[in-house]
Motif scaffolding. Structure first.
Motif, PDB file in Angstrom:
ATOM      1  N   SER A 115     -11.876  -4.106  -8.277  1.00  0.00           N
ATOM      2  CA  SER A 115     -10.835  -5.025  -7.418  1.00  0.00           C
ATOM      3  C   SER A 115      -9.260  -4.523  -8.087  1.00  0.00           C
ATOM      4  N   LYS A 116      -9.130  -4.966  -9.230  1.00  0.00           N
ATOM      5  CA  LYS A 116      -7.865  -4.568  -9.915  1.00  0.00           C
ATOM      6  C   LYS A 116      -7.154  -3.393  -9.447  1.00  0.00           C
ATOM      7  N   GLU A 117      -8.189  -2.133  -9.483  1.00  0.00           N
ATOM      8  CA  GLU A 117      -7.556  -0.923  -9.161  1.00  0.00           C
ATOM      9  C   GLU A 117      -7.189  -0.886  -7.637  1.00  0.00           C
ATOM     10  N   TRP A 118      -8.128  -1.193  -6.824  1.00  0.00           N
ATOM     11  CA  TRP A 118      -7.710  -1.714  -5.412  1.00  0.00           C
ATOM     12  C   TRP A 118      -6.352  -2.374  -5.377  1.00  0.00           C
ATOM     13  N   GLU A 119      -6.038  -3.486  -6.033  1.00  0.00           N
ATOM     14  CA  GLU A 119      -4.852  -4.122  -5.960  1.00  0.00           C
ATOM     15  C   GLU A 119      -3.439  -2.968  -6.428  1.00  0.00           C
ATOM     16  N   LYS A 120      -3.787  -2.365  -7.380  1.00  0.00           N
ATOM     17  CA  LYS A 120      -2.741  -1.385  -8.022  1.00  0.00           C
ATOM     18  C   LYS A 120      -2.403  -0.196  -6.668  1.00  0.00           C
ATOM     19  N   GLU A 121      -3.372   0.184  -6.439  1.00  0.00           N
ATOM     20  CA  GLU A 121      -3.089   1.169  -5.114  1.00  0.00           C
ATOM     21  C   GLU A 121      -2.557   0.676  -4.071  1.00  0.00           C
ATOM     22  N   VAL A 122      -2.749  -0.695  -3.693  1.00  0.00           N
ATOM     23  CA  VAL A 122      -2.087  -1.131  -2.468  1.00  0.00           C
ATOM     24  C   VAL A 122      -0.602  -1.758  -2.749  1.00  0.00           C
ATOM     25  N   GLY A 123      -0.265  -1.805  -4.067  1.00  0.00           N
ATOM     26  CA  GLY A 123       1.006  -2.248  -4.359  1.00  0.00           C
ATOM     27  C   GLY A 123       1.018  -3.672  -4.922  1.00  0.00           C
ATOM     28  N   ILE A 124      -0.007  -4.309  -5.265  1.00  0.00           N
ATOM     29  CA  ILE A 124      -0.215  -5.572  -5.556  1.00  0.00           C
ATOM     30  C   ILE A 124       0.096  -5.601  -7.374  1.00  0.00           C
ATOM     31  N   SER A 125       1.097  -6.026  -7.827  1.00  0.00           N
ATOM     32  CA  SER A 125       1.182  -5.686  -9.401  1.00  0.00           C
ATOM     33  C   SER A 125       1.007  -7.188 -10.228  1.00  0.00           C
ATOM     34  N   ASP A 126       1.299  -7.056 -11.370  1.00  0.00           N
ATOM     35  CA  ASP A 126       1.166  -8.460 -12.185  1.00  0.00           C
ATOM     36  C   ASP A 126       2.658  -9.129 -11.985  1.00  0.00           C
ATOM     37  N   GLU A 127       3.737  -8.435 -11.379  1.00  0.00           N
ATOM     38  CA  GLU A 127       4.856  -9.139 -11.159  1.00  0.00           C
ATOM     39  C   GLU A 127       4.846  -9.946 -10.063  1.00  0.00           C
ATOM     40  N   ASP A 128       3.564  -9.825  -9.238  1.00  0.00           N
ATOM     41  CA  ASP A 128       3.637 -10.590  -8.005  1.00  0.00           C
ATOM     42  C   ASP A 128       2.900 -12.062  -8.376  1.00  0.00           C
ATOM     43  N   LYS A 129       3.517 -12.407  -9.504  1.00  0.00           N
ATOM     44  CA  LYS A 129       2.643 -13.910  -9.810  1.00  0.00           C
ATOM     45  C   LYS A 129       3.094 -14.983  -9.113  1.00  0.00           C
ATOM     46  N   GLU A 130       4.499 -14.955  -8.462  1.00  0.00           N
ATOM     47  CA  GLU A 130       4.777 -16.186  -7.642  1.00  0.00           C
ATOM     48  C   GLU A 130       4.100 -15.999  -6.059  1.00  0.00           C
ATOM     49  N   LEU A 131       4.142 -14.726  -5.708  1.00  0.00           N
ATOM     50  CA  LEU A 131       3.462 -14.571  -4.562  1.00  0.00           C
ATOM     51  C   LEU A 131       2.187 -15.086  -4.637  1.00  0.00           C
ATOM     52  N   LYS A 132       1.362 -14.808  -5.791  1.00  0.00           N
ATOM     53  CA  LYS A 132      -0.263 -14.977  -5.597  1.00  0.00           C
ATOM     54  C   LYS A 132      -0.170 -16.418  -5.922  1.00  0.00           C
ATOM     55  N   LYS A 133       0.639 -17.217  -6.614  1.00  0.00           N
ATOM     56  CA  LYS A 133       0.705 -18.619  -6.754  1.00  0.00           C
ATOM     57  C   LYS A 133       0.712 -19.274  -5.615  1.00  0.00           C
ATOM     58  N   ARG A 134       1.934 -18.782  -4.712  1.00  0.00           N
ATOM     59  CA  ARG A 134       2.121 -19.369  -3.392  1.00  0.00           C
ATOM     60  C   ARG A 134       1.017 -19.191  -2.301  1.00  0.00           C
ATOM     61  N   ILE A 135       0.075 -18.048  -2.317  1.00  0.00           N
ATOM     62  CA  ILE A 135      -0.816 -17.792  -1.573  1.00  0.00           C
ATOM     63  C   ILE A 135      -1.966 -18.830  -2.032  1.00  0.00           C
ATOM     64  N   ALA A 136      -2.172 -19.067  -3.226  1.00  0.00           N
ATOM     65  CA  ALA A 136      -3.261 -19.905  -3.765  1.00  0.00           C
ATOM     66  C   ALA A 136      -2.899 -21.373  -3.406  1.00  0.00           C
ATOM     67  N   GLU A 137      -1.608 -21.867  -3.385  1.00  0.00           N
ATOM     68  CA  GLU A 137      -1.347 -22.989  -2.769  1.00  0.00           C
ATOM     69  C   GLU A 137      -1.498 -23.188  -1.457  1.00  0.00           C
ATOM     70  N   ILE A 138      -1.455 -22.131  -0.479  1.00  0.00           N
ATOM     71  CA  ILE A 138      -1.649 -22.145   0.800  1.00  0.00           C
ATOM     72  C   ILE A 138      -3.049 -22.477   0.912  1.00  0.00           C
ATOM     73  N   ALA A 139      -3.898 -21.749   0.141  1.00  0.00           N
ATOM     74  CA  ALA A 139      -5.330 -21.894   0.306  1.00  0.00           C
ATOM     75  C   ALA A 139      -5.903 -23.377  -0.084  1.00  0.00           C
ATOM     76  N   TYR A 140      -5.374 -23.678  -0.999  1.00  0.00           N
ATOM     77  CA  TYR A 140      -5.714 -24.907  -1.628  1.00  0.00           C
ATOM     78  C   TYR A 140      -5.436 -26.170  -0.672  1.00  0.00           C
ATOM     79  N   ASN A 141      -4.122 -26.125  -0.042  1.00  0.00           N
ATOM     80  CA  ASN A 141      -3.663 -27.014   1.211  1.00  0.00           C
ATOM     81  C   ASN A 141      -4.731 -26.869   2.313  1.00  0.00           C
ATOM     82  N   GLY A 142      -4.975 -25.400   2.613  1.00  0.00           N
ATOM     83  CA  GLY A 142      -5.980 -25.558   3.732  1.00  0.00           C
ATOM     84  C   GLY A 142      -7.493 -26.195   3.474  1.00  0.00           C
ATOM     85  N   MET A 143      -7.827 -26.089   2.262  1.00  0.00           N
ATOM     86  CA  MET A 143      -9.044 -26.703   2.037  1.00  0.00           C
ATOM     87  C   MET A 143      -8.907 -28.209   1.905  1.00  0.00           C
ATOM     88  N   LYS A 144      -7.926 -28.687   1.360  1.00  0.00           N
ATOM     89  CA  LYS A 144      -7.400 -29.907   1.300  1.00  0.00           C
ATOM     90  C   LYS A 144      -7.373 -30.706   2.539  1.00  0.00           C
TER      91      LYS A 144
END
Length: 149
Positions: A115-144
């Motif tokens: 899965s990490k290989e796939w992320e690298k291939e499509v352009g998701i990097s470790d530098e995308d921490k803020e984007l990942k954090k924001r998407i996780a917040e959106i997912a959490y808010n949706g569940m809530k």
């Protein structure tokens, strides 16, 4: 990209359509790497059990907003395939504790690596921490939001 259709979505499509597209394409990639097994999105249950030893079926119901019947059916499939095991909870004999088997415990790190290989291939990097954090917040808010209604 302009207003041309690409895999059924367009520039003016809702944000969630793009998220869904990303998910489906990742799932197709993973299926090609695990060609002998079609986990689909259900692999998330094995991963959750791996990350949360001794969890219960109710934990999965709560986490993934699925019915008890649907979760039970999926767990039975993975149990029959040898990826998870159920053990009676000594504190509540009416409930089961879920754990991965050796087979399931070998699968999760391999799945994550690919899965990490796939992320690298499509352009998701470790530098995308803020984007990942924001998407996780959106997912959490949706569940809530669903939980609160």
């Amino acid at each position: 990209m302009d207003d041309e259709s690409f895999q059924g979505i367009r520039d003016k499509s809702p944000f969630i359509a793009w998220i869904h597209n990303i998910s489906l394409n990742q799932q197709k990639y993973m299926k090609s790497k695990f060609s002998n097994i079609d986990f689909g999105h259900d692999v998330r249950y094995i991963i959750f059990i791996y990350d949360n030893p001794n969890c219960s079926q109710d934990d999965l119901v709560d986490m993934f907003c699925q019915s008890k019947g649907n979760i039970a059916k999926i767990l039975k499939k993975f149990e029959d395939m040898g990826y998870i095991k159920r053990e009676v909870n000594p504190k509540n004999r009416r409930k089961y504790m879920l754990n991965t088997t050796d087979k399931g415990s070998r699968l999760v790190p391999e799945y994550r690596r690919i899965s990490k290989e796939w992320e690298k291939e499509v352009g998701i990097s470790d530098e995308d921490k803020e984007l990942k954090k924001r998407i996780a917040e959106i997912a959490y808010n949706g569940m809530k939001l669903i939980e609160d209604n």
